[in-house]
Design an enzyme around this catalytic site. Structure first.
Site, PDB file in Angstrom:
ATOM      1  N   PRO A 276       0.740  -1.174  -0.129  1.00 48.48           N
ATOM      2  CG  PRO A 276       0.053  -0.875   2.217  1.00 48.48           C
ATOM      3  CD  PRO A 276       0.970  -1.650   1.252  1.00 48.48           C
ATOM      4  CB  CYS A 346       2.752  30.763 -17.995  1.00 48.43           C
ATOM      5  SG  CYS A 346       3.358  32.328 -16.839  1.00 48.43           S
TER       6      CYS A 346
HETATM    7  N1  LLP Z   1       2.621  -1.248  -6.125  1.00 43.48           N
HETATM    8  C1  LLP Z   1       2.816  -1.242  -7.410  1.00 43.48           C
HETATM    9  C2  LLP Z   1       3.409  -2.311  -8.334  1.00 43.48           C
HETATM   10  C3  LLP Z   1       2.402  -0.217  -7.940  1.00 43.48           C
HETATM   11  O1  LLP Z   1       2.599   0.152  -9.162  1.00 43.48           O
HETATM   12  C4  LLP Z   1       1.769   1.052  -7.082  1.00 43.48           C
HETATM   13  C5  LLP Z   1       1.406   2.123  -7.817  1.00 43.48           C
HETATM   14  C6  LLP Z   1       1.529   0.619  -5.709  1.00 43.48           C
HETATM   15  C7  LLP Z   1       1.952  -0.752  -5.111  1.00 43.48           C
HETATM   16  C8  LLP Z   1       0.862   1.580  -4.650  1.00 43.48           C
HETATM   17  O2  LLP Z   1      -0.477   2.062  -5.154  1.00 43.48           O
HETATM   18  P1  LLP Z   1      -1.331   2.539  -4.034  1.00 43.48           P
HETATM   19  O3  LLP Z   1      -1.295   1.820  -2.640  1.00 43.48           O
HETATM   20  O4  LLP Z   1      -0.488   3.819  -3.791  1.00 43.48           O
HETATM   21  O5  LLP Z   1      -2.527   2.897  -4.747  1.00 43.48           O
HETATM   22  N2  LLP Z   1       0.282   8.779  -9.489  1.00 43.48           N
HETATM   23  C9  LLP Z   1      -1.068   8.414  -9.269  1.00 43.48           C
HETATM   24  C10 LLP Z   1      -0.985   6.986  -8.917  1.00 43.48           C
HETATM   25  C11 LLP Z   1       0.087   6.051  -9.474  1.00 43.48           C
HETATM   26  C12 LLP Z   1       0.081   4.741  -8.697  1.00 43.48           C
HETATM   27  C13 LLP Z   1       1.260   3.804  -9.421  1.00 43.48           C
HETATM   28  N3  LLP Z   1       1.384   2.534  -8.629  1.00 43.48           N
HETATM   29  C14 LLP Z   1      -1.843   9.281  -8.461  1.00 43.48           C
HETATM   30  O6  LLP Z   1      -1.691  10.440  -8.254  1.00 43.48           O
HETATM   31  O7  LLP Z   1      -3.012   8.703  -8.305  1.00 43.48           O
END
Ligand code: LLP
Length: 422
Positions: A276, A346
Site C-alpha cells: 500500500p 503560465c
Molecule cells: N505496487 C505497485 C506495483 C504499484 O505500481 C503501485 C502504484 C503501488 C503498489 C501503490 O499503489 P497505492 O496503494 O498507492 O494505490 N500517481 C498516481 C498513482 C500512481 C500509482 C502507481 N502505482 C496518482 O496520483 O493517483
C-alpha cells in the site's frame, strides 16, 4: 481518519498550528503527520494478522527518507521501483530483507545495486527482465529471489492512467502464460522462484476487482505447486483507495481488505505481502499554500495561490479532487464562495478546482489541500523555475523541515555553460 483538525479555530497538524509552520517555513509546503502514518500502517498489520505478513510501503507515493524511517522503524517493509528508491529505503535504515523491487523496467545496474545491497525479492515483470536478472545474479555469484508479476486481466474500475491489471496494460505477464514463464525461471541460473506477485491498479474504491484477481492468484498458486514450484510468498500489490472528499465517499477499509485476503488466499499457507502507498500516506499529508491574489474574472472569481501544478500535479494530470480548506476555521454560518482555484504557472492546466465553494478568502490567507500526502511531493517539479516544494514532518508538538526549499542559487548552479559559450 487523520490528525489535521481545527482546534480553537486554527487548523492543526497534530498539536502544531499549521500557521506556525507556515511562519517558520514559508509557503507552499507539504506537512505530514507521524500519528496518521503510524495509524494507517498499523491498520494493515492488524487487518492481516494472524497471517504471516509484511506490509511494504510503496515508496513511490511519498519517498522522503524521514517518512520512510518513521515507517521502517515500526517494522514496515518497502516497495521500491527504482535504484533511487532502493537507496532511499537503505538511507532510512531499512534492511534489504524488507525491500521488494517492483517495476517494469529494472536496469541491470539497478539489479546489481539491489543484489549487492540485499533484497527480499524482485517482482519480475517479463521474460527479458527475467533473463537479464539471471545473467546479473549469476555473474555476481548470487541468487535472486523472485516472484513473477502476473497480469490477471481484471478491470480495477479506477482512472485509466492508474489501472494496471488489464491485459492491454504494460505490466506483468499474461496469467495464461504463467506456467511457461515459471518453468523457464526455475531452470535459469541465479534465480530462485519463491512466489507470485499481482497489482491491478491504484485508488480502487471497491473490493470486487481485488477479489477477482486474488482468486486467480489462488488458482495459480495451486497449479504452479502441482507443477513443482515452491510457491511460499504472495505479493498482492497495493491500490486500496482513500476518500478524497469528506462527504460521501466510503471506500472499503483495511479490515475489509484484510478479510478478503484471508478469504481468497488465506488457506494457502503463504506469507502475504502487500504494497500500500496511498492509504498510508495520502491522508497523512497537507499541501499548505497562501493566497497571492483574489481576482474577479468574467463571471468568476479566481483564487490565485502560491502553490501550482508543479507542486501538486494530480488535479491537472488526472482531474483529481482535493478538498481545499482555510487554515483559519470559518465562523459558523459563513456562506462559502465559489472560486476557480489556480496557481501562478503560465498555462490554463494550472487549475486546482473550478467553482469550488470555499469560505471567503483574502490576500495572504492560508489554505490547505487535504489528502495530499500521496503522489504530491514525489510528483513535484521545478516547472517555471519554481523551487521544489519543501516538506515538514510533525510528531505531537514537534515539527521539523525534512526537505528544505532549495535556494535559487542552488537551482541555477545545476545548469552549466558549455565551453563554446564561455
Ligand atoms: N505496487 C505497485 C506495483 C504499484 O505500481 C503501485 C502504484 C503501488 C503498489 C501503490 O499503489 P497505492 O496503494 O498507492 O494505490 N500517481 C498516481 C498513482 C500512481 C500509482 C502507481 N502505482 C496518482 O496520483 O493517483
Amino acid at each position: 481518519m487523520d490528525h489535521f483538525l481545527y482546534r480553537n479555530g486554527a487548523l492543526h497538524a497534530e498539536d502544531v498550528p499549521v500557521a506556525v509552520i507556515a511562519a517558520a517555513v514559508g509557503t507552499p509546503f507539504y506537512v505530514y503527520s507521524t500519528a496518521t502514518l503510524t495509524r494507517h500502517y498499523h491498520l494493515f498489520t492488524e487487518a492481516l494478522a494472524p497471517l504471516p505478513n509484511l506490509v511494504c510501503f510503496a515508496i513511490k507515493s511519498l519517498s522522503n527518507v524521514a517518512v520512510l524511517k518513521t515507517l521502517g522503524d515500526l517494522g514496515a517493509g518497502m516497495d521500491v521501483v527504482s535504484g533511487g528508491e532502493y537507496l532511499r529505503a537503505k538511507a532510512a535504515g531499512v534492511p534489504g530483507e524488507r525491500i521488494v523491487f517492483s517495476g517494469v523496467g529494472k536496469t541491470r545496474e539497478e539489479m546489481r545495486l539491489a543484489l549487492e545491497g540485499g533484497i527480499r525479492q524482485f517482482n519480475v515483470e517479463g521474460e527479458p527482465e527475467l533473463r537479464a536478472l539471471s545473467e546479473v545474479a549469476a555473474g555476481l555469484g548470487r541468487t535472486a529471489p523472485i516472484t513473477i508479476r502476473v497480469n490477471p486481466d481484471v478491470d480495477a474500475r479506477t482512472h485509466e492512467k492508474i489501472a494496471t491489471g488489464k491485459k492491454e496494460n504494460k505490466f506483468g505477464i499474461p496469467i495464461e502464460r504463467a506456467s511457461a514463464v515459471y518453468a523457464e525461471a526455475a531452470a535459469l541460473p541465479g534465480i530462485e522462484v519463491i512466489g507470485i506477485d499481482v497489482h491491478i491498479g491504484s485508488q480502487l474504491t471497491e473490493l470486487e476487482p481485488f477479489e477477482q484477481a486474488y482468486l486467480k492468484v489462488a488458482d495459480l498458486t495451486r497449479r504452479l505447486r502441482s507443477e513443482g514450484h515452491d510457491i511460499r510468498r504472495l505479493d498482492l500489490g497495493g491500490g486500496l483507495g482513500i476518500p478524497y472528499t469528506r462527504s460521501n465517499e466510503a471506500p472499503p477499509l483495511p479490515t475489509d481488505y484484510g478479510a478478503l485476503i484471508k478469504r481468497t488466499v488465506g488457506d494457502l499457507g503463504c506469507e502475504i505481502e502487500i504494497e500500500p502507498g496511498r492509504l498510508i500516506s495520502g491522508n497523512a499529508g497537507l499541501l499548505v499554500a497562501s493566497v497571492i491574489y483574489v481576482k474577479n474574472g468574467e463571471g468568476r472569481d479566481f483564487l490565485i495561490l502560491d502553490a501550482a501544478m508543479n507542486d501538486l500535479v494530480r488535479p491537472s494530470m488526472y482531474g483529481a479532487h482535493h478538498d481545499i480548506i482555510p487554515v483559519i476555521e470559518p465562523a459558523p454560518g459563513t456562506a462559502p464562495h465559489p472560486y476557480d482555484v489556480v496557481g501562478p504557472v503560465c498555462e490554463t492546466g494550472d487549475t486546482f478546482a473550478k467553482g469550488r465553494p470555499v469560505a471567503p478568502l483574502r490576500e495572504g490567507d492560508l489554505v490547505a489541500f487535504r489528502s495530499a500526502g500521496a503522489y504530491g511531493a514525489v510528483m513535484a517539479s521545478e516547472y517555471n523555475t519554481r523551487p521544489l516544494v519543501p516538506e515538514v514532518l510533525v510528531k505531537g508538538d514537534q515539527f521539523a523541515v525534512i526537505r528544505a526549499r532549495p535556494s535559487f542559487d542552488e537551482i541555477l548552479k545545476r545548469d552549466t555553460i558549455p565551453s563554446w559559450l564561455e
